[in-house]
Design an enzyme around this catalytic site. Structure first.
Site, PDB file in Angstrom:
ATOM      1  N   CYS A 123      78.031   6.775   2.029  1.00 45.72           N
ATOM      2  CA  CYS A 123      77.045   5.758   2.404  1.00 45.72           C
ATOM      3  C   CYS A 123      75.732   5.929   1.621  1.00 45.72           C
ATOM      4  O   CYS A 123      75.705   5.638   0.438  1.00 45.72           O
ATOM      5  CB  CYS A 123      76.859   5.747   3.911  1.00 45.72           C
ATOM      6  SG  CYS A 123      76.231   4.175   4.498  1.00 45.72           S
ATOM      7  N   GLU A 128      83.211  11.124   8.202  1.00 43.65           N
ATOM      8  CA  GLU A 128      82.900  12.250   9.096  1.00 43.65           C
ATOM      9  C   GLU A 128      82.780  11.796  10.554  1.00 43.65           C
ATOM     10  O   GLU A 128      82.623  12.622  11.443  1.00 43.65           O
ATOM     11  CB  GLU A 128      81.612  12.953   8.628  1.00 43.65           C
ATOM     12  CG  GLU A 128      80.297  12.259   8.943  1.00 43.65           C
ATOM     13  CD  GLU A 128      80.002  11.023   8.090  1.00 43.65           C
ATOM     14  OE1 GLU A 128      80.878  10.590   7.320  1.00 43.65           O
ATOM     15  OE2 GLU A 128      78.896  10.478   8.240  1.00 43.65           O
ATOM     16  N   HIS A 164      81.805   6.064   6.588  1.00 43.75           N
ATOM     17  CA  HIS A 164      81.506   7.421   7.096  1.00 43.75           C
ATOM     18  C   HIS A 164      82.774   8.132   7.556  1.00 43.75           C
ATOM     19  O   HIS A 164      83.118   8.072   8.748  1.00 43.75           O
ATOM     20  CB  HIS A 164      80.563   7.317   8.302  1.00 43.75           C
ATOM     21  CG  HIS A 164      79.158   6.966   7.961  1.00 43.75           C
ATOM     22  ND1 HIS A 164      78.149   7.898   7.874  1.00 43.75           N
ATOM     23  CD2 HIS A 164      78.594   5.778   7.682  1.00 43.75           C
ATOM     24  CE1 HIS A 164      77.009   7.299   7.560  1.00 43.75           C
ATOM     25  NE2 HIS A 164      77.254   6.007   7.442  1.00 43.75           N
TER      26      HIS A 164
HETATM   27  N1  GLN Z   1      71.318   1.586   4.553  1.00 44.95           N
HETATM   28  C1  GLN Z   1      71.178   2.959   4.167  1.00 44.95           C
HETATM   29  C2  GLN Z   1      70.504   3.073   2.812  1.00 44.95           C
HETATM   30  O1  GLN Z   1      70.357   2.114   2.144  1.00 44.95           O
HETATM   31  C3  GLN Z   1      72.501   3.647   4.150  1.00 44.95           C
HETATM   32  C4  GLN Z   1      73.084   3.672   5.534  1.00 44.95           C
HETATM   33  C5  GLN Z   1      73.935   4.864   5.830  1.00 44.95           C
HETATM   34  O2  GLN Z   1      73.937   5.853   5.102  1.00 44.95           O
HETATM   35  N2  GLN Z   1      74.617   4.797   6.932  1.00 44.95           N
HETATM   36  O3  GLN Z   1      70.138   4.130   2.416  1.00 44.95           O
END
Ligand code: GLN
Length: 193
Positions: free
Chosen positions: A79, A173, A171
């Site tokens: 992410c 995890e 994610h």
């Molecule tokens: N929206 C976050 C970002 O741009 C990422 C979201 C996440 O890691 N769950 O950094």
């Protein structure tokens, strides 16, 4: 025994730690450049990519990760971690490690469906589809020729590999399924010098 570092500046690092420990590897929380000593791979968790990036920008912390990764050190970004690994970030000039030949878009699935779960097939994993948890997730808009597309959702690229680098928009995890982490550990074995 293998030791995997988890970048522990901000975000979901404890959950990665739990999944890795379940798989029987030692885990080291990484908060500074010095902590990068003695680890065989690194996970950059989800969280807020600008906040994590600010810390990486200091004391050549991120620069050291980039140098190591250029020499084959395995790094897995989830992410926000995917955003930080990318060479290009759409409509943003925030800090990145500049490693993967991708263009990513932040918060790409829009406000209405900011967080959701979906079962997606992952190339290279046997068994059922993976339950992917997306939280204000990015996706990959463009991927260079060295980038292998391992997973897509609704026609969007959400899981990619470029040699020793791995990135997921979701994610892994946050579920009990540890196959994605195992996939990364297999990469770590492959790149062991
Ligand atoms: N929206 C976050 C970002 O741009 C990422 C979201 C996440 O890691 N769950 O950094």
């Amino acid at each position: 025994m293998k030791t995997i570092g988890v970048l522990a500046i901000q975000g979901a690092f404890r959950e990665h730690r739990k999944t890795l420990e379940k798989l029987g590897v030692a885990v080291k929380e990484v908060r500074s450049r010095e902590d990068l000593e003695g680890i065989h791979g690194l996970i950059i968790p989800g969280g807020e990519s600008t906040a994590i990036g600010k810390q990486l920008e200091m004391n050549d912390f991120g620069g050291t990760i980039t140098k190591m990764a250029c020499q084959g050190f395995p790094v897995f970004g989830t992410c926000a971690g995917m955003i930080l690994l990318s060479k290009r970030i759409d409509e943003s000039n925030q800090y990145s490690l500049g490693l993967m030949d991708t263009l990513v878009k932040r918060n790409a699935f829009g406000r209405q469906i900011a967080s959701f779960e979906a079962d997606i097939p992952i190339k290279g994993l046997t068994g059922n589809d993976v339950r992917a948890v997306f939280i204000r997730a990015p996706y990959v808009l463009e991927a260079g020729p060295q980038v292998e597309i391992l997973g897509e959702y609704a026609g969007k690229i959400v899981f990619v590999r470029q040699n020793n680098l791995l990135a997921s928009a979701f994610h892994p995890e946050l579920t009990d399924d540890s196959r994605v982490h195992q996939f990364f550990l297999d990469m770590v074995d492959q790149y062991q010098l």
